[in-house]
Scaffold this motif. Structure first.
Motif, short mmCIF file in Angstrom:
data_model
loop_
_atom_site.label_atom_id
_atom_site.label_comp_id
_atom_site.label_asym_id
_atom_site.label_seq_id
_atom_site.Cartn_x
_atom_site.Cartn_y
_atom_site.Cartn_z
N MET A 34 60.01 182.26 18.11
CA MET A 34 58.58 182.19 18.39
C MET A 34 57.94 183.57 18.35
SD MET A 34 57.69 179.09 18.79
CE MET A 34 56.27 178.83 19.83
N LYS B 219 48.59 164.62 24.87
CA LYS B 219 48.82 164.34 23.43
C LYS B 219 48.37 165.51 22.56
CE LYS B 219 48.67 159.43 24.17
NZ LYS B 219 47.93 158.21 24.14
N ILE B 220 48.93 166.66 22.86
CA ILE B 220 48.56 167.86 22.11
C ILE B 220 49.24 167.84 20.75
CG2 ILE B 220 48.63 170.40 22.17
CD1 ILE B 220 48.96 170.09 25.26
N HIS B 221 48.49 168.22 19.72
CA HIS B 221 49.06 168.27 18.37
C HIS B 221 50.22 169.28 18.34
CE1 HIS B 221 49.36 168.81 14.04
NE2 HIS B 221 48.62 167.73 13.89
N LEU B 222 51.24 168.92 17.57
CA LEU B 222 52.44 169.76 17.49
C LEU B 222 52.10 171.22 17.15
CD1 LEU B 222 55.56 169.76 17.49
CD2 LEU B 222 55.48 169.16 15.10
N LEU B 223 51.16 171.39 16.25
CA LEU B 223 50.78 172.74 15.84
C LEU B 223 50.05 173.49 16.95
CD1 LEU B 223 49.83 172.12 12.20
CD2 LEU B 223 50.89 174.22 12.97
N ARG B 224 49.16 172.74 17.63
CA ARG B 224 48.42 173.38 18.72
C ARG B 224 49.38 173.75 19.85
NH1 ARG B 224 43.19 170.60 18.64
NH2 ARG B 224 42.73 172.07 16.98
N LEU B 225 50.33 172.86 20.07
CA LEU B 225 51.35 173.10 21.11
C LEU B 225 52.12 174.37 20.78
CD1 LEU B 225 52.73 171.87 23.65
CD2 LEU B 225 54.34 170.76 22.11
N ASP B 226 52.42 174.52 19.49
CA ASP B 226 53.14 175.71 19.03
C ASP B 226 52.33 176.97 19.34
OD1 ASP B 226 55.19 177.01 17.07
OD2 ASP B 226 53.24 177.61 16.28
N THR B 227 51.03 176.89 19.09
CA THR B 227 50.18 178.05 19.34
C THR B 227 50.10 178.36 20.84
OG1 THR B 227 48.87 177.32 17.47
CG2 THR B 227 47.91 179.05 18.82
N TYR B 228 49.87 177.30 21.64
CA TYR B 228 49.80 177.50 23.10
C TYR B 228 51.11 178.12 23.60
CZ TYR B 228 45.71 174.42 23.20
OH TYR B 228 44.47 173.86 22.99
N ARG C 266 53.28 179.92 21.98
CA ARG C 266 53.44 181.31 21.57
C ARG C 266 52.63 182.24 22.50
NH1 ARG C 266 54.71 182.61 15.57
NH2 ARG C 266 55.25 180.42 15.44
N VAL C 267 51.37 181.85 22.73
CA VAL C 267 50.52 182.66 23.61
C VAL C 267 51.13 182.66 25.02
CG1 VAL C 267 48.22 182.83 24.65
CG2 VAL C 267 48.46 182.22 22.24
N SER D 263 64.57 175.10 22.80
CA SER D 263 63.34 174.77 22.09
C SER D 263 62.24 175.71 22.59
CB SER D 263 62.95 173.32 22.36
OG SER D 263 62.50 173.20 23.68
N PRO D 264 61.15 175.85 21.82
CA PRO D 264 60.10 176.77 22.25
C PRO D 264 59.54 176.44 23.63
CG PRO D 264 59.80 176.19 19.96
CD PRO D 264 60.91 175.33 20.46
#
Lengths: 381, 212
Positions: A33, A154-163, A165-166, A244-245
């Motif tokens: 990440m 129900k957060i989108h997988l991509l948005r979850l990835d961004t959150y 990371r931050v 996992s992240p």
């Protein structure tokens, strides 16, 4: 002369950075990440801030344990601990710097026939058990809460990835701050009584002598994190369990909270003001916290995915570390005294020196009735 | 920057899935029109399907590039790309089948038309359920199973319809080569459902991976 002796503390700081930066960011790097370079920079900055701003609390407890009161003694105690941590880092084992320094101080106590404060020792050793257990429990609870939130929103997988990371950057910064606050005691604690730094003021901010010392130690930790943390990061980030992240975020947060709990004077004062038993301000091991947190997640997932062999190696490292540091300190003190004819203990110098470091803190601790923290042991360091 | 990239990517993935879903619907229209003898409308929709397939390809490549360039979703990137690439096979097969209809112009006997329509219906319903399952994979893991269940159901129904059609074809008293040609079309239409099932299997595994 002081700075030559301080070099062993800086070596210990460097070793701590190399070993413990992995605890703060290892899982984030392991789960790909964040980049190693990015985390090393963030870690360095926040370790220094934590050390300077909140490093005083755990230092106090460590000082009660032993009475290392001569520069040469401090030098050798720190060097023994540093050497132990460095060896373990080379072996890619996340070890406890706290254990190393405690082992080395006891080695000094044994060599000089100085008494070991059993109350402090019990308090510290208890945290070696409490710390990973608490981290495991915290990681379980946080993971369940995070999973509930993620499923509910129900957060989108991509948005979850961004959150994620931050979140990893913020929590990692918090973890680094806590690491600096909690573990600077290990690095610079033994040098406080012999420190030549005087309280000063910079841009209207008062900086104590101890804080100046902590800053130097913080820089050493930061350099260690930047230059040599990749080895243990590999172990924590990949070998112990596939992370996992989201789990990485949970693990780092749990670890940071544990370190913060055992470092925060404000939190302790808050508990006291509500009539609750205060938590001891003890330099705990970030390695034990992170491994505890990972095991907590592993247990929550039914024990699947935990690599027990790696876990065994790490546990063995925890047993070996204090013993090894103690033996090294004992043997090297012998050489220092008998071969190099150096003074390795003296009580009178430190009494005066420490009083100059942070008198306000002593007074405050007396007010909140922390008898264990203000007893004469302060002057025996 | 990170939020902006993920927002762009979310939109692109949604657009890609919209395109695949639209492709399935257009394919159904194509076959219906072909069976009803509406050759001009069929050609119009066939071209539209071909364009949708091209658009899906281009979107997929864009998504792949963006995912790797910005190192997004390192943990799930491989899985996501695997899903998107295999979904592409669904619309690709639909396009190829409609093109074959346009090239070979097979004569579908009146008594087989109803069964052909049934087969096409099941195939497209399976593809639509697949798109819903994929959307759920990104947003709502709990709902994935419900949609996958439908994909498997429609695939079985399509297989049954294809078998019935083949039996009817080979009962007909006509040349073997004509029977072979008709069977070839039945197999190709049914292949779309098989492709959907293959993607569904992937999604099922990746969902387990994400929930563990």
């Amino acid at each position: 002369m002081f700075f030559i002796y301080l070099s062993s503390g800086l070596f210990l700081g460097w070793s701590l950075g190399a070993n413990d930066a992995a605890n703060v960011f290892g899982t984030a790097v392991g789960s790909k990440m964040l980049r190693l370079r990015t985390v090393a920079i963030i870690c360095g900055i926040f370790v220094i801030l934590g050390a300077v701003i909140s490093g005083a609390g755990p230092t106090q407890t460590l000082k009660e344990l032993g009475a290392v009161d001569a520069m040469a003694g401090s030098f050798m105690v720190a060097l023994s601990a540093a050497f132990t941590v460095w060896r373990m880092t080379k072996l890619k084992i996340p070890v406890s710097t706290s254990q190393a320094i405690v082992g080395a101080i006891i080695g000094w106590n044994l060599y000089t026939n100085s008494p070991t404060d059993l109350n402090s020792l019990t308090k510290i050793v208890l945290t070696w058990i409490v710390c990973p257990v608490l981290a495991a429990l915290l990681s379980m609870v946080i993971y369940l809460v995070v999973r509930l939130i993620v499923n509910k929103l129900k957060i989108h997988l991509l948005r979850l990835d961004t959150y994620n990371r931050v979140g990893l950057i913020i929590v990692g910064a918090f973890g680094s701050y806590s690491l600096g606050a909690n573990n600077i005691a290990n690095v610079m604690g033994v040098f406080i009584p012999v420190s030549p730094f005087k309280d000063t003021s910079l841009l209207g901010i008062n900086i104590s002598g101890a804080q100046q010392l902590f800053f130097i130690g913080g820089v050493a930790i930061a350099v260690g994190a930047y230059t040599y943390s990749h080895k243990v990061i590999d172990t924590v980030g990949k070998s112990l369990m596939k992370i996992s992240p989201v789990s990485a975020l949970v693990v780092v947060l749990s670890q940071a909270l544990v370190l913060f709990i055992f470092a925060s004077e404000r939190l302790r004062d808050l508990l006291v003001s509500y009539g609750l038993p205060p938590l001891p301000l003890v330099p705990v091991s970030s390695s034990q916290a992170i491994v505890g947190a990972i095991i907590g997640l592993g247990i929550l997932k039914g024990g699947r995915g935990l690599r027990y062999r790696v876990l065994g190696e790490i546990s063995l490292g925890w047993l070996i570390t204090p013993v090894m540091a103690g033996i090294i300190a004992f043997v090297s003190l012998f050489f220092l005294q008998n071969v190099f004819k150096m003074e390795i203990n003296s009580t009178k110098v430190s009494d005066v020196r420490y009083n100059n470091v942070n008198p306000g803190k002593l007074h405050r601790q007396t007010n909140i009735g922390q008898q264990t923290l203000v007893k004469p042991a302060i002057f025996t360091y | 920057m990170l939020f902006k990239q993920s927002k762009i990517l979310i939109n692109e993935i949604d657009e890609y899935l919209d395109t695949v879903s639209e492709g399935a619907l257009v394919f159904r229209q194509c076959i219906d029109e072909y069976l009803n003898g509406e050759k001009e409308k069929f050609e119009t929709h066939r071209v539209a399907l071909s364009n949708l397939e091209k658009k899906a390809d281009s979107l997929r490549r864009g998504i792949e590039n963006r995912l790797y360039t910005h190192s997004l979703m390192p943990e799930n990137r491989g899985d996501v790309l695997g899903i998107l690439e295999s979904i592409d096979n669904v619309i690709d097969t639909a396009k190829k089948t409609s093109t074959q209809f346009s090239i070979e112009l097979p004569e579908i006997p009146e008594e087989l038309r109803r069964e052909f329509i049934t087969l096409t219906m099941h195939v497209t319903q399976g593809a639509e359920s697949l798109v819903l399952a994929t959307r759920a994979f990104f947003r709502d893991l709990g709902a994935v199973k419900d949609h996958l269940h439908k994909v498997y159901f429609y695939e079985k129904e399509a297989d049954r319809a294809a078998e019935n059609l083949n039996r009817s074809i080979f009962k007909m008293g006509c040349d073997l080569c004509y029977k072979y040609q008709l069977r070839h079309f039945v197999i190709n239409v049914d292949k779309i459902a098989d492709r959907s099932e293959a993607v569904a299997d992937r999604i099922a595994i990746y969902t387990i991976k994400r929930t563990v």
